[in-house]
Write an enzyme that holds these catalytic residues in place. Structure first.
Site, PDB file in Angstrom:
ATOM      1  N   ARG A  16       4.945 -17.219  -2.170  1.00  0.00           N
ATOM      2  CA  ARG A  16       6.374 -17.318  -2.459  1.00  0.00           C
ATOM      3  C   ARG A  16       7.182 -16.134  -1.916  1.00  0.00           C
ATOM      4  O   ARG A  16       8.407 -16.171  -1.861  1.00  0.00           O
ATOM      5  CB  ARG A  16       6.579 -17.468  -3.982  1.00  0.00           C
ATOM      6  CG  ARG A  16       6.135 -18.819  -4.509  1.00  0.00           C
ATOM      7  CD  ARG A  16       5.904 -18.826  -6.023  1.00  0.00           C
ATOM      8  NE  ARG A  16       4.576 -18.299  -6.374  1.00  0.00           N
ATOM      9  CZ  ARG A  16       4.110 -18.213  -7.632  1.00  0.00           C
ATOM     10  NH1 ARG A  16       4.863 -18.588  -8.643  1.00  0.00           N
ATOM     11  NH2 ARG A  16       2.899 -17.741  -7.870  1.00  0.00           N
ATOM     12  N   THR A  81      -7.686 -17.169 -10.029  1.00  0.00           N
ATOM     13  CA  THR A  81      -7.840 -15.901 -10.764  1.00  0.00           C
ATOM     14  C   THR A  81      -9.207 -15.786 -11.444  1.00  0.00           C
ATOM     15  O   THR A  81      -9.767 -14.685 -11.532  1.00  0.00           O
ATOM     16  CB  THR A  81      -6.719 -15.737 -11.803  1.00  0.00           C
ATOM     17  OG1 THR A  81      -6.576 -16.964 -12.547  1.00  0.00           O
ATOM     18  CG2 THR A  81      -5.382 -15.439 -11.132  1.00  0.00           C
ATOM     19  N   ASP A 105       0.561  -7.813  -9.529  1.00  0.00           N
ATOM     20  CA  ASP A 105       1.979  -8.147  -9.367  1.00  0.00           C
ATOM     21  C   ASP A 105       2.771  -8.048 -10.666  1.00  0.00           C
ATOM     22  O   ASP A 105       3.868  -8.579 -10.765  1.00  0.00           O
ATOM     23  CB  ASP A 105       2.144  -9.534  -8.727  1.00  0.00           C
ATOM     24  CG  ASP A 105       1.611 -10.668  -9.596  1.00  0.00           C
ATOM     25  OD1 ASP A 105       0.992 -10.389 -10.649  1.00  0.00           O
ATOM     26  OD2 ASP A 105       1.827 -11.836  -9.223  1.00  0.00           O
ATOM     27  N   ASN A 229       6.719 -12.700  -8.002  1.00  0.00           N
ATOM     28  CA  ASN A 229       6.163 -13.730  -7.115  1.00  0.00           C
ATOM     29  C   ASN A 229       7.075 -14.055  -5.946  1.00  0.00           C
ATOM     30  O   ASN A 229       6.637 -14.665  -4.983  1.00  0.00           O
ATOM     31  CB  ASN A 229       5.886 -15.007  -7.905  1.00  0.00           C
ATOM     32  CG  ASN A 229       4.902 -14.747  -9.044  1.00  0.00           C
ATOM     33  OD1 ASN A 229       3.753 -14.412  -8.799  1.00  0.00           O
ATOM     34  ND2 ASN A 229       5.374 -14.852 -10.279  1.00  0.00           N
ATOM     35  N   ASN A 379      29.127  32.970  10.586  1.00  0.00           N
ATOM     36  CA  ASN A 379      30.072  31.887  10.836  1.00  0.00           C
ATOM     37  C   ASN A 379      29.638  31.131  12.086  1.00  0.00           C
ATOM     38  O   ASN A 379      29.551  31.717  13.163  1.00  0.00           O
ATOM     39  CB  ASN A 379      31.485  32.437  11.011  1.00  0.00           C
ATOM     40  CG  ASN A 379      32.488  31.298  11.078  1.00  0.00           C
ATOM     41  OD1 ASN A 379      32.928  30.788  10.057  1.00  0.00           O
ATOM     42  ND2 ASN A 379      32.811  30.884  12.296  1.00  0.00           N
ATOM     43  N   TYR A 389      15.492  22.237  22.786  1.00  0.00           N
ATOM     44  CA  TYR A 389      14.487  21.412  23.449  1.00  0.00           C
ATOM     45  C   TYR A 389      14.662  21.518  24.952  1.00  0.00           C
ATOM     46  O   TYR A 389      15.741  21.283  25.490  1.00  0.00           O
ATOM     47  CB  TYR A 389      14.700  19.963  22.985  1.00  0.00           C
ATOM     48  CG  TYR A 389      13.655  18.985  23.437  1.00  0.00           C
ATOM     49  CD1 TYR A 389      12.301  19.272  23.295  1.00  0.00           C
ATOM     50  CD2 TYR A 389      14.020  17.749  23.966  1.00  0.00           C
ATOM     51  CE1 TYR A 389      11.338  18.358  23.690  1.00  0.00           C
ATOM     52  CE2 TYR A 389      13.070  16.832  24.363  1.00  0.00           C
ATOM     53  CZ  TYR A 389      11.723  17.144  24.231  1.00  0.00           C
ATOM     54  OH  TYR A 389      10.787  16.223  24.612  1.00  0.00           O
ATOM     55  N   SER A 407      33.560  28.889  18.642  1.00  0.00           N
ATOM     56  CA  SER A 407      33.474  27.438  18.811  1.00  0.00           C
ATOM     57  C   SER A 407      32.932  27.054  20.175  1.00  0.00           C
ATOM     58  O   SER A 407      33.120  27.772  21.158  1.00  0.00           O
ATOM     59  CB  SER A 407      34.868  26.829  18.674  1.00  0.00           C
ATOM     60  OG  SER A 407      35.373  27.126  17.406  1.00  0.00           O
TER      61      SER A 407
HETATM   62  C1  UD1 Z   1      -0.770 -16.157 -13.368  1.00  0.00           C
HETATM   63  C2  UD1 Z   1      -1.418 -16.909 -14.546  1.00  0.00           C
HETATM   64  C3  UD1 Z   1      -0.312 -17.344 -15.514  1.00  0.00           C
HETATM   65  C4  UD1 Z   1       0.492 -16.154 -15.970  1.00  0.00           C
HETATM   66  C5  UD1 Z   1       1.016 -15.359 -14.781  1.00  0.00           C
HETATM   67  C6  UD1 Z   1       1.592 -14.042 -15.279  1.00  0.00           C
HETATM   68  C7  UD1 Z   1      -3.399 -17.999 -13.637  1.00  0.00           C
HETATM   69  C8  UD1 Z   1      -3.987 -19.279 -13.156  1.00  0.00           C
HETATM   70  N1  UD1 Z   1      -2.134 -18.036 -14.034  1.00  0.00           N
HETATM   71  O1  UD1 Z   1       0.086 -17.092 -12.715  1.00  0.00           O
HETATM   72  O2  UD1 Z   1      -0.902 -17.987 -16.634  1.00  0.00           O
HETATM   73  O3  UD1 Z   1       1.574 -16.583 -16.785  1.00  0.00           O
HETATM   74  O4  UD1 Z   1      -0.051 -15.034 -13.862  1.00  0.00           O
HETATM   75  O5  UD1 Z   1       2.148 -13.297 -14.244  1.00  0.00           O
HETATM   76  O6  UD1 Z   1      -4.111 -17.024 -13.711  1.00  0.00           O
HETATM   77  N2  UD1 Z   1      -5.128 -13.646  -7.426  1.00  0.00           N
HETATM   78  C9  UD1 Z   1      -6.348 -13.305  -6.878  1.00  0.00           C
HETATM   79  N3  UD1 Z   1      -7.145 -14.269  -6.373  1.00  0.00           N
HETATM   80  C10 UD1 Z   1      -6.802 -15.587  -6.385  1.00  0.00           C
HETATM   81  C11 UD1 Z   1      -5.553 -15.933  -6.945  1.00  0.00           C
HETATM   82  C12 UD1 Z   1      -4.733 -14.935  -7.460  1.00  0.00           C
HETATM   83  O7  UD1 Z   1      -6.723 -12.122  -6.850  1.00  0.00           O
HETATM   84  O8  UD1 Z   1      -7.595 -16.407  -5.901  1.00  0.00           O
HETATM   85  C13 UD1 Z   1      -4.270 -12.569  -7.951  1.00  0.00           C
HETATM   86  C14 UD1 Z   1      -2.891 -12.544  -7.316  1.00  0.00           C
HETATM   87  O9  UD1 Z   1      -2.895 -11.723  -6.172  1.00  0.00           O
HETATM   88  C15 UD1 Z   1      -2.023 -11.970  -8.442  1.00  0.00           C
HETATM   89  C16 UD1 Z   1      -2.738 -12.441  -9.689  1.00  0.00           C
HETATM   90  O10 UD1 Z   1      -4.048 -12.799  -9.321  1.00  0.00           O
HETATM   91  O11 UD1 Z   1      -2.013 -10.567  -8.406  1.00  0.00           O
HETATM   92  C17 UD1 Z   1      -2.024 -13.652 -10.311  1.00  0.00           C
HETATM   93  O12 UD1 Z   1      -1.980 -14.695  -9.343  1.00  0.00           O
HETATM   94  P1  UD1 Z   1      -0.642 -15.520  -9.084  1.00  0.00           P
HETATM   95  O13 UD1 Z   1      -0.913 -16.510  -8.020  1.00  0.00           O
HETATM   96  O14 UD1 Z   1       0.499 -14.617  -8.927  1.00  0.00           O
HETATM   97  O15 UD1 Z   1      -0.569 -16.311 -10.472  1.00  0.00           O
HETATM   98  P2  UD1 Z   1       0.704 -16.817 -11.249  1.00  0.00           P
HETATM   99  O16 UD1 Z   1       1.124 -18.128 -10.709  1.00  0.00           O
HETATM  100  O17 UD1 Z   1       1.712 -15.749 -11.325  1.00  0.00           O
HETATM  101 CA    CA Z   2       2.002 -13.791 -10.410  1.00  0.00          CA
END
Ligand code: UD1
Ligand code: CA
Length: 468
Positions: A16, A81, A105, A229, A379, A389, A407
């Site tokens: 996003r 995640t 994030d 995001n 001054n 340079y 000046s």
């Molecule tokens: C996630 C949560 C959501 C919560 C929100 C809070 C999940 C599925 N959802 O949603 O419930 O309300 O955060 O901010 O967990 N990431 C990885 N590997 C991956 C996917 C994501 O490391 O495969 C990391 C992203 O870089 C980010 C974090 O996990 O730092 C969260 O992922 P993001 O895609 O931002 O999840 P949200 O949609 O914000």
């Molecule tokens: Ca997020």
């Protein structure tokens, strides 16, 4: 206290943001988003901190390469995640204690809140403790579904029913897990959801089904768990950071004429009775003393201003020092290494770089002072240029105390102007000027009497001239 390990997730695509720069490296009030999360993680003094990266991994590796204690893992491909946390199994499976999971994030989480979450987790002995928030606009977040008051499961926006979307309690993406049951439970996650991903929040439902204890802690200030995001959310969170900083400054006795257009990075310090006019940027590690005035449109980066310093409209000041009582601007450019002495004056359209202007000295108009050491009570006349340079190397100009530079003079470095020496207007100084001497390079002035009349005559033709 049981052992503590921190894992920070930052592998996601950040779709996003629509950016070639990894989301967690975008700047928030002067520092990368990830920097905030790393600092907060460190306050727990955990045994280990592990960062999970994936999308644009090399860029993030370079950015954190200087942090010796940070362990970095690559999640490839990025399957959600839950899958991201599973990548830490090689490092953490079999360890005892708790795992604090942070999201790369979510930068505004306070150290106090995180500590409270950890203590609540350890007191209850839960398998998982989720940090939640009650918000006015829950759109985009996972919703906390409760039954009988207890947290039952978390449903993502895209998988939620219309009724579930009405829930205003959301998942912060921050949790504490008991390490013992965690990895087997992660391996049992399924990806049958709208995004086809292994969702970490599904652990809540799975744990509850197995009668494991899941607790939740709700933050007092929902802003602390704002996730970034999109560019809109980046701007909104930036505004919160700025507003918090501005309120701190005003509470400490700083006047902000218009807080809405005052941009002060979190680490900047400002003394009481300093007045900051609209449209000012104070960045990096800038420190400003008491009773200063920073006028509109000024940008100051990594600089030190002592007390009662005035920076007039539209100046740029970087890596510089302005001593007590000095006045700079309007429209001055102080590049790195500028040092303006006590009560010294730097006026309009003056550029300085690696240059010291001693106490009480003045460079009031239109000058370039680079690679120069200028003493006190000197001054520097309008249009003075240090020619530092030669096309290959930079050279030093030294102007000793009490000298007067007329000046439109050029000082061809390396060159020294001795104390109390005079340089006449329009002089090109190529050799050192001894103390107390006068240097001038212009030849004696020539005069042509009646030249203007003659020119007029040449223009209008000889005949007319004769008739007059
Ligand atoms: C996630 C949560 C959501 C919560 C929100 C809070 C999940 C599925 N959802 O949603 O419930 O309300 O955060 O901010 O967990 N990431 C990885 N590997 C991956 C996917 C994501 O490391 O495969 C990391 C992203 O870089 C980010 C974090 O996990 O730092 C969260 O992922 P993001 O895609 O931002 O999840 P949200 O949609 O914000
Ligand atoms: Ca997020």
């Amino acid at each position: 206290m049981p052992d503590l390990h921190v894992v920070i997730l930052a592998a996601g695509k950040g779709t996003r943001m629509k950016s070639a720069v990894p989301k967690v490296l975008h700047h928030l009030a002067g520092r990368p988003i990830l920097d905030y999360v790393l600092r907060t993680a460190a306050t727990l003094e955990p045994q280990t901190i592990t960062l999970v990266i994936g999308h644009l991994a090399e860029t993030i590796k370079r950015a954190v390469g200087h942090l010796p204690h940070l362990r970095v893992l690559v999640q490839e491909p990025q399957l959600g995640t839950g899958h991201a946390v599973l990548q830490t199994a090689d490092l953490l499976e079999g360890a005892s204690g708790s795992l604090v999971l942070l999201s790369g994030d979510v930068p505004l989480l306070g150290a106090g809140t995180l500590q409270r979450l950890r203590l609540a987790h350890e007191r209850s002995g839960a398998a998982a403790t989720v940090l939640t928030a009650v918000v006015d606009r829950p759109y985009g977040y996972g919703r906390i579904v409760r039954s009988g008051g207890r947290i039952a499961r978390i449903v993502e926006e895209r998988d939620a029913s219309p009724a579930e979307r009405q829930i205003r309690e959301v998942n912060s993406g921050i949790y504490v897990f008991d390490l013992a049951p965690l990895f087997p439970a992660l391996r049992a996650l399924h990806s049958g959801n709208a995004q086809g991903e292994y969702y970490l929040p599904d652990l809540v439902r799975d744990y509850r089904r197995r009668r494991r204890v899941v607790e939740s802690v709700t933050v007092e200030r929902a802003d602390e768990v704002r996730g970034i995001n999109s560019r809109t959310e980046l701007a909104e969170v930036s505004r919160i950071v700025r507003q918090t900083k501005n309120e701190e400054l005003m509470a400490a006795g700083v006047t902000l004429e218009d807080p809405a257009t005052t941009y002060v990075d979190p680490d900047v310090e400002v003394g009481p009775d300093t007045i900051i006019r609209p449209g000012v940027y104070l960045e990096g590690r800038t420190r400003i003393g008491v009773a200063c005035e920073i006028q509109a449109g000024v940008r100051i980066v990594d600089s030190v201003l002592e007390d009662r310093v005035t920076v007039r409209n539209f100046c740029v000041v970087q890596d510089s020092r302005l001593a007590t009582g000095s006045i700079v601007g309007p429209f001055a450019h102080l590049r790195p290494g500028s040092d303006v002495g006590q009560n010294a004056r730097v006026g309009n359209f003056v550029e300085m770089k690696k240059a010291v202007l001693g106490p009480g000295s003045k460079a009031n108009h239109l000058a370039y002072l680079g690679d120069a050491t200028i003493g006190g009570n000197v001054n520097v006349g309008a249009g003075t240029i240090t020619c530092n340079y030669d096309g290959v190397r930079k050279h030093q100009t030294v102007i000793e105390d009490g000298a007067f530079i007329g000046s439109d003079s050029q000082l061809v470095a390396p060159v020294t102007i001795g104390h109390d020496a005079f340089v006449a207007s329009g002089t090109t100084v190529r050799q050192d000027v001894p103390p107390g001497a006068l240097a001038f390079s212009a030849g004696s002035q020539r005069l042509i009497e009646g030249w203007a009349e003659k020119r007029k005559a040449d223009k209008t033709g000889g005949g007319q001239q004769r008739e007059e």
